[in-house]
Design a protein around this motif. Structure first.
Motif: not given
Lengths: 250, 738
Positions: B161-165
């Motif tokens: 979904e586009g989040e940084q992890i």
């Protein structure tokens, strides 16, 4: 007598009882076929019968001479017409075709001496009266699937003009009407109409032979007709004609 | 040397001190590192306890205690620490604990190393290292792996979904799944990968179902391509490399396979629209996406084929419409335009095939099939074979393409020949081409000899030597004829007595190469007879074994018309000249008189007289003066005739040869089919009907597409001619006789 074992003696007696042959010729036939009864019948019946041959041939020659043409050594149209009269059949009767088949006649409306004599011998007759008695039997032969097939294919060579490879259309149609009167094939009239309408040429031997196959194999509503099959093109076109004319629903 | 026996309790107490020290180090408590002396002592204790005489050999007990040490540590410290953390924190803890555990295994197994060397080896027990890992697996991994898996997948989805992890964290966690397998991939595959793939499938299934509704086909493809790229990156960043094909397959399936139909058929932006609007980039993308999918390109190729077919059909229809709307003479122009357009169409879509579709065979086939459909249609009564031949003629004849450069002509010829590959009636083309070539050569209309030879070379390459042998013969004939003419002129120079007083050019041809021409016995005027005799005299000096047949219908004459106003040179055919020369002796002749004097057929004579008395130039006056020639007409030399030119050509309308060409080709086909059947049967002896037909079609397809009915007819003809027979048992089988 000969030293035969019981089994073979039984066979010999059986053979004599059935064929009415002399013991000697029965023994010959059985030995020739290695004591197989069925095979021995074949051997026996395929041989000319020397028994009464001489007498027969004399009577048959007399008969032949009665019908023989004045000018040539053959029975020609007039002779055949006389023969038919005495047999009390019309010359156009299909039984004359069966008779010709028995004689293995090369051409319609003539019998050579050889054809006439061997033919009548094979039928086992030596007089007009006996031949007349045979007529119902010959008619019945048309009902036999295999014999009809043979007679049908014989008819092509018999009916065609000497020296021609194919059969004139009119003659062919005449023969078909005659032959298919004996065998129910509902499409025969359409076939003849089609030929006169679209083809109007002589019929080849292949087409002749295949038509009988077609009438046998393919049902009258053409449900099992295979357009990709090896039917002659004339038959393919006939099928198209039937569809065109709405004789058969596609 | 006597050694003091160590009992189990005493020895283990000593080991405990070492283990406790190790645990403190692992927990990060202040503790000095092991020095080598401590390490030596620990090892020696184990060594001693294992090498004492029974019953003081404590190997088994130590082996058990080794495990218990791990179990105790895990149960008392590791698990509680892990249990109180969740999600990402739990993952971090796990990674840390796993690293610690590995350190612990490494150290403890060193202390207990002597067990490994003798006790374990002798009894084939699991080695120390493995025991250590098994403890972690049984106690920690088995309890937590499903929670861990969920946490990982949740993070993956977040990233999608586009989040940084924290990718490194995931990488470390997933390494645990791999390492725990101890060389086997089962734990990774069963405990993580299968769930991850399932999740991926449902994730993209959700995405796809909304995208397919909202996005246009190009947007959808862009997104799909991007997703695939990201998933591949994901693998390189933290998944095991063996997951890549499986993951990609899942994503492709959900995004591309499930919605393939809907995507390709999208009304305003699907494959058809892309082709229509020449969206080359999107089409290339479509190819890239679908070429990795099994049978994925088939629908694309199908749409491509339909599209090209439709475009081609439209061109044909357009030409047909213009042809029917316009007068007959411009119709042929339209047909020529059609060929040019078809060539352009081919150029355009060939680029699509080679560039967008990377030369994939499926698309080559689609293009070929599409062209075969509309290239074999007739336009305004002409077959495409004829159109193509005429097109070649227009390029090759004088005045047809002088504006074009040599390269352009070569290029066009190359393309025409390529187009020929799509035409099934190649024999028909050859026959028309030969007719046109004959006209070009005999009437000196060919623009350039090099081009003539070059197209023949191209045709030969594509269709084989047999195809062009006659045409090549024709071209060679003409070269020979030129030499022959030179030596004829030399001959006349040396034999002034033979000179007929008329300039005479004779083109000697080889019968077999040329189309057949009607030649009738016309009563030639005496001047011409003399010419013929002189040439015969010359020809016999060169060869004795050849027969000359004169084809007057192909001749041309230049004659002087002495009209009242001025003399005009008339260029006419030999027949026309023969008619006109009759009027040298009389002024007036009736139709019948001309007919008997020339010995021509009605049909030809009417045509000749029409060209001389009813057309543009009225050299003869006709009584009555009507537009058509009838057999009761009377003709008179028109001495008043004049024209502003000093030389005029009086055309004789050519007879329409189309029907004859088609008939000739039909006849040749019968022979070709016969030959093919006999050739096949000669090698096969017995063959089923279907097979014979299909082999026959196959053999002949290089020249033309035989009609099945025609093959049947030929087969039946061969049966009557005793080359074949039907099998007696099976009417579907044929046998070769002879």
């Amino acid at each position: 007598m000969h030293k035969l074992n019981r089994n073979n003696r039984d066979k010999l007696q059986q053979f004599v009882a059935i064929t009415g042959a002399s013991e000697k010729s029965a023994l010959q036939a059985l030995k020739a076929s290695d004591w197989h009864l069925e095979a021995a019948f074949d051997v026996f019946y395929s041989q000319p019968h020397p028994r009464s041959n001489a007498a027969d041939v004399r009577r048959l020659e007399e008969l032949y001479n009665r019908y023989k043409d004045q000018y040539s050594d053959m029975i020609l149209a007039e002779g055949i017409s006389n023969l038919c009269n005495e047999l009390e059949v019309e010359p156009q009767d299909i039984v004359t075709l069966v008779l010709s088949w028995h004689m293995n006649a090369a051409t319609a409306c003539e019998f050579s001496k050889q054809e006439f004599i061997t033919g009548l011998q094979a039928l086992g007759v030596d007089s007009i009266a006996k031949l007349r008695e045979k007529l119902p039997f010959m008619r019945s032969e048309l009902k036999d699937e295999q014999k009809f097939h043979d007679i049908y294919n014989f008819a092509f060579g018999w009916a065609k003009e000497k020296g021609q490879k194919s059969l004139a259309l009119d003659t062919a149609i005449g023969m078909w009407q005659l032959l298919f009167a004996e065998r129910e094939w509902p499409l025969v009239t359409h076939w003849c109409d089609f030929l006169q309408d679209r083809h109007n040429k002589a019929i080849s031997k292949d087409t002749w032979a295949q038509l009988l196959e077609f009438s046998r194999m393919v049902d009258p509503v053409l449900s099992n007709y295979d357009a990709e099959g090896a039917w002659p093109y004339l038959i393919d076109e006939f099928v198209e004609y039937l569809y065109d004319k709405n004789v058969v629903e596609k | 040397m006597e050694r003091k026996t160590i009992d189990l309790e005493q020895g283990w107490d000593y080991m405990q001190t070492g283990i406790t020290k190790l645990k403190r180090i692992l927990e990060g408590l202040p503790e000095p590192a092991f020095d080598s002396e401590q390490y030596m002592m620990l090892y020696t204790t184990i060594y001693n306890m294992c090498t004492q005489k029974p019953p003081h050999d404590y190997s088994q007990q130590l082996y058990d205690k080794y495990r218990e040490a791990f179990e105790e540590y895990i149960n008392s410290t590791v698990l509680p620490a892990l249990r109180e953390k969740h999600d990402e924190y739990m993952l971090r803890e796990l990674v840390k604990r796993w690293a610690n555990h590995k350190v612990m295994v490494r150290w403890l197994s060193r202390f207990f190393y002597y067990l490994d060397r003798y006790f374990i080896a002798r009894r084939s027990l699991p080695p120390l290292n493995e025991v250590g890992l098994t403890c972690f697996r049984d106690l920690v991994y088995n309890e937590l792996h499903s929670k861990v898996k969920e946490a990982v997948i949740a993070l993956v989805d977040k990233e999608r979904e586009g989040e940084q992890i924290d990718r490194a964290l995931l990488k470390n966690v997933l390494d645990i799944y791999v390492e725990i397998g101890m060389g086997q991939m089962e734990r990774y595959e069963e405990d993580f990968e299968s769930f991850m793939l399932q999740d991926t499938a449902s994730y993209y299934s959700r995405k796809a179902s909304s995208w397919i509704q909202e996005d246009s086909c190009p947007d959808y493809m862009l997104k799909s391509e991007e997703c695939l790229k990201k998933e591949r990156e994901r693998v390189t960043h933290y998944l095991h490399s063996s997951s890549e094909p499986k993951l990609v397959e899942k994503v492709q399936h959900e995004l591309l396979v499930v919605y393939a139909n809907q995507l390709l058929e999208k009304e305003h932006s699907g494959c058809r629209a892309l082709l229509r609007d020449d969206k080359v980039d999107d089409l290339s993308r479509m190819y890239r996406l679908y070429h990795k999918i099994v049978r994925g390109l088939e629908p694309v190729a199908n749409i491509f084929k339909q599209h090209v077919t439709a475009e081609g059909n439209a061109l044909v229809q357009q030409a047909e419409d213009t042809a029917t709307n316009q007068a007959a003479n411009t119709a042929s122009v339209q047909e020529q335009v059609l060929i040019r357009k078809v060539i352009e169409l081919h150029d355009k879509y060939m680029v699509y095939v080679t560039e967008c579709f990377q030369n994939h065979t499926l698309f080559h086939k689609a293009l070929k099939e599409a062209f075969e459909i509309f290239c074999n249609k007739t336009v305004a009564g002409s077959s495409s074979a004829e159109l193509l031949a005429t097109f070649c003629d227009n390029i090759l004849k004088k005045g047809g393409s002088e504006k074009l450069s040599d390269e352009a002509i070569e290029d066009t010829l190359e393309k025409v020949v390529k187009l020929l590959a799509y035409i099934s009636d190649k024999d028909l083309f050859a026959e028309f081409y030969r007719k046109k070539l004959a006209r070009r050569l005999l009437f000196d209309r060919s623009a350039n000899d090099d081009h003539e030879r070059s197209i023949l070379t191209k045709l030969k390459q594509q269709c084989g030597g047999q195809f062009t042998s006659k045409m090549e013969g024709m071209v060679t004939d003409l070269t020979l004829a030129r030499e022959n003419q030179n030596s004829f002129e030399d001959y006349l120079g040396h034999n002034p007595a033979a000179n007929p007083g008329i300039d005479l050019t004779v083109t000697v041809l080889t019968t077999g190469f040329w189309p057949s021409y009607k030649s009738f016995d016309i009563n030639l005027p005496s001047e011409m007879i003399k010419c013929v005799e002189v040439f015969k005299g010359f020809y016999e000096t060169k060869t004795k074994h050849r027969k000359l047949t004169w084809i007057y219908s192909l001749g041309t004459c230049h004659i002087n018309g002495k009209f009242d106003q001025k003399a005009i040179e008339l260029i006419v055919s030999t027949y026309q000249a023969a008619v006109l020369l009759l009027f040298n002796t009389t002024d007036k002749l009736s139709y019948t008189e001309i007919l008997t004097q020339l010995n021509l057929s009605h049909e030809d004579l009417v045509r000749l007289l029409h060209s001389l008395s009813c057309a543009k130039y009225k050299i003869l006056l006709k009584e009555p003066s009507t537009k058509t020639v009838s057999q009761t007409d009377v003709f008179e030399f028109n001495s008043k005739f004049t024209d502003r030119m000093r030389r005029i050509k009086i055309p004789l309308p050519p007879v329409d040869e189309r029907k004859k060409v088609v008939e000739d080709v039909d006849k040749d086909r019968r022979y070709a089919i016969d030959a093919a059947i006999v050739r096949i049967m000669k090698s096969r002896k017995v063959l089923g009907h279907q097979q014979l037909v299909s082999e026959c079609v196959e053999q002949l397809s290089r020249m033309f597409k035989p009609d099945i009915k025609a093959i049947k007819k030929r087969m039946e003809d061969l049966i009557t001619r005793d080359y074949l027979e039907r099998d007696k048992e099976n009417p579907n089988m044929f046998r070769y006789l002879a």
